[in-house]
Design a protein around this motif. Sequence first.
Motif, mmCIF file in Angstrom:
data_model
loop_
_atom_site.group_PDB
_atom_site.id
_atom_site.type_symbol
_atom_site.label_atom_id
_atom_site.label_comp_id
_atom_site.label_asym_id
_atom_site.label_seq_id
_atom_site.Cartn_x
_atom_site.Cartn_y
_atom_site.Cartn_z
ATOM 1 N N THR A 67 4.415 13.006 9.781
ATOM 2 C CA THR A 67 4.867 13.361 8.444
ATOM 3 C C THR A 67 4.109 12.570 7.391
ATOM 4 O OG1 THR A 67 7.066 13.812 9.315
ATOM 5 C CG2 THR A 67 6.894 13.496 6.944
ATOM 6 N N VAL A 68 3.837 11.305 7.680
ATOM 7 C CA VAL A 68 3.115 10.439 6.752
ATOM 8 C C VAL A 68 2.394 9.369 7.566
ATOM 9 C CG1 VAL A 68 5.069 8.881 6.399
ATOM 10 C CG2 VAL A 68 3.325 9.048 4.628
ATOM 11 N N ILE A 69 1.273 8.874 7.049
ATOM 12 C CA ILE A 69 0.515 7.812 7.710
ATOM 13 C C ILE A 69 0.470 6.600 6.790
ATOM 14 C CG2 ILE A 69 -1.765 7.111 8.553
ATOM 15 C CD1 ILE A 69 -2.229 10.036 9.344
ATOM 16 N N VAL A 70 0.798 5.435 7.332
ATOM 17 C CA VAL A 70 0.712 4.172 6.599
ATOM 18 C C VAL A 70 -0.355 3.338 7.286
ATOM 19 C CG1 VAL A 70 1.967 2.158 5.758
ATOM 20 C CG2 VAL A 70 3.186 4.321 6.124
ATOM 21 N N TYR A 100 -9.469 11.020 -2.426
ATOM 22 C CA TYR A 100 -8.650 11.515 -1.320
ATOM 23 C C TYR A 100 -7.156 11.533 -1.648
ATOM 24 C CZ TYR A 100 -12.856 11.185 1.520
ATOM 25 O OH TYR A 100 -14.123 11.351 2.025
ATOM 26 N N ASN A 101 -6.814 11.219 -2.897
ATOM 27 C CA ASN A 101 -5.420 11.294 -3.358
ATOM 28 C C ASN A 101 -4.490 10.465 -2.472
ATOM 29 O OD1 ASN A 101 -3.368 12.164 -5.093
ATOM 30 N ND2 ASN A 101 -2.865 13.911 -3.780
ATOM 31 N N LEU A 102 -4.856 9.193 -2.260
ATOM 32 C CA LEU A 102 -4.078 8.309 -1.405
ATOM 33 C C LEU A 102 -3.031 7.552 -2.211
ATOM 34 C CD1 LEU A 102 -6.991 6.758 0.705
ATOM 35 C CD2 LEU A 102 -5.742 8.893 1.101
ATOM 36 N N HIS A 103 -1.902 7.272 -1.577
ATOM 37 C CA HIS A 103 -0.895 6.391 -2.160
ATOM 38 C C HIS A 103 -1.314 4.953 -1.849
ATOM 39 C CE1 HIS A 103 2.090 9.738 -2.582
ATOM 40 N NE2 HIS A 103 1.386 10.215 -1.577
ATOM 41 N N ILE A 104 -1.199 4.052 -2.807
ATOM 42 C CA ILE A 104 -1.617 2.669 -2.553
ATOM 43 C C ILE A 104 -0.464 1.703 -2.785
ATOM 44 C CG2 ILE A 104 -4.024 3.127 -3.123
ATOM 45 C CD1 ILE A 104 -3.535 1.702 -5.815
ATOM 46 N N VAL A 105 -0.446 0.649 -1.969
ATOM 47 C CA VAL A 105 0.540 -0.424 -2.114
ATOM 48 C C VAL A 105 -0.172 -1.751 -1.862
ATOM 49 C CG1 VAL A 105 2.683 -1.434 -1.269
ATOM 50 C CG2 VAL A 105 2.421 1.050 -1.324
ATOM 51 N N GLY A 144 9.760 2.519 -0.796
ATOM 52 C CA GLY A 144 9.895 3.560 -1.813
ATOM 53 C C GLY A 144 8.670 4.461 -1.852
ATOM 54 N N THR A 145 7.485 3.872 -1.687
ATOM 55 C CA THR A 145 6.249 4.657 -1.666
ATOM 56 C C THR A 145 6.216 5.573 -0.450
ATOM 57 O OG1 THR A 145 5.077 2.864 -2.800
ATOM 58 C CG2 THR A 145 3.734 4.525 -1.693
ATOM 59 N N ILE A 146 6.648 5.059 0.702
ATOM 60 C CA ILE A 146 6.711 5.889 1.907
ATOM 61 C C ILE A 146 7.686 7.044 1.697
ATOM 62 C CG2 ILE A 146 7.398 5.941 4.340
ATOM 63 C CD1 ILE A 146 6.448 3.044 4.553
ATOM 64 N N SER A 147 8.835 6.751 1.092
ATOM 65 C CA SER A 147 9.831 7.792 0.827
ATOM 66 C C SER A 147 9.255 8.884 -0.070
ATOM 67 C CB SER A 147 11.071 7.172 0.176
ATOM 68 O OG SER A 147 12.048 8.155 -0.085
ATOM 69 N N SER A 148 8.514 8.484 -1.103
ATOM 70 C CA SER A 148 7.889 9.465 -2.002
ATOM 71 C C SER A 148 6.865 10.311 -1.253
ATOM 72 C CB SER A 148 7.212 8.746 -3.171
ATOM 73 O OG SER A 148 8.161 8.069 -3.968
ATOM 74 N N PRO A 159 0.286 13.125 3.725
ATOM 75 C CA PRO A 159 0.182 12.015 2.769
ATOM 76 C C PRO A 159 -0.201 10.721 3.491
ATOM 77 C CG PRO A 159 2.246 13.212 2.496
ATOM 78 C CD PRO A 159 1.642 13.684 3.775
ATOM 79 N N ILE A 160 -1.045 9.926 2.854
ATOM 80 C CA ILE A 160 -1.507 8.668 3.443
ATOM 81 C C ILE A 160 -1.225 7.529 2.470
ATOM 82 C CG2 ILE A 160 -3.498 7.385 4.310
ATOM 83 C CD1 ILE A 160 -4.749 10.073 5.079
ATOM 84 N N VAL A 161 -0.529 6.505 2.963
ATOM 85 C CA VAL A 161 -0.233 5.303 2.182
ATOM 86 C C VAL A 161 -1.165 4.196 2.667
ATOM 87 C CG1 VAL A 161 1.511 3.592 1.566
ATOM 88 C CG2 VAL A 161 2.184 5.987 1.933
ATOM 89 N N VAL A 162 -1.938 3.616 1.759
ATOM 90 C CA VAL A 162 -2.911 2.579 2.115
ATOM 91 C C VAL A 162 -2.468 1.236 1.548
ATOM 92 C CG1 VAL A 162 -5.294 1.814 1.866
ATOM 93 C CG2 VAL A 162 -4.806 4.231 2.181
ATOM 94 N N THR A 163 -2.504 0.207 2.400
ATOM 95 C CA THR A 163 -2.183 -1.146 1.952
ATOM 96 C C THR A 163 -3.440 -2.011 1.990
ATOM 97 O OG1 THR A 163 -1.638 -1.962 4.169
ATOM 98 C CG2 THR A 163 0.133 -0.925 2.920
#
Length: 259
Positions: free
Chosen positions: A63-66, A114-119, A130-134, A94-98
């Motif tokens: 569902t999502v990759i962190v 690549y429209n990545l979510h960042i934390v 919260g970012t993962i939830s989004s 969706p991909i969350v990058v730390t």
Amino acid sequence: MEQKEKDLLYLSSGAKIIHLIDEDTDLLQKFGNIVANAFLDFDVIAMTNIEDTLEEIDRSRPTVIVCTLDFADGGTIFELVKILKSKEVTKKIPIVVTGTRARLEEEAELISKYNLHIVPKSIRVPHLLGTISSAIKEANSINFELVSLKAHEALFKEGDKSTSIYVLKSGKLGVFKEHSEGRKLLAEISGRQLVGEMAFLNNEGRNATVEAIDDSEVIELKLGDPDSFIKEQPFWLGMLIETLIRRVKELDDKLDQLS
């Protein structure tokens, strides 16, 4: 710990999957437990390298990759991102990058591309959750529209093209079929039930007419192409399967009553 256990740590069990990717197994274990406790209905799978991650994604689309931005060998997660974004079946995950703030700023162009979510790694855990939830909401989001029907108004007619599924919000619907002897009511639909899922999944025209018996409201889920929907929306697909199972059980009950 065996190498295989290091490469693939199953941290919880559930219906859906989140992948965590980092070479630091201690951090994976700690963070994985936090994520598993926050998202109880998810499988949380922790991977230590990109090769095994790709194999696992082929087996079970997450569902999502962190993931961590940088690896100890000097490589970055963009190798994986490029592969995923090039495939139809995974390009919308969706991909969350730390990473450190400095590294995230250095890679801002690729992150934007690549429209990545960042934390940033300095951010507290609640912000990351919260970012993962989004990201999960993004993965499961679809276009929808509220449709109001007056009594006897058709939602769709037999033979219409199937590009949507509907959820009955209020009121009552009837399923009608034209026969040589006239129009026949096949079933009534009430409660929060899915409507029109069979024709959509079969990619066929509607096999019956559905119209409002009482004034009703339905939510139209605009899903588009069935093949793309099945690949990209595992959450909604699970809901459809549950509905189909219930429909089969209802049919079995009716057959038992007739026998």
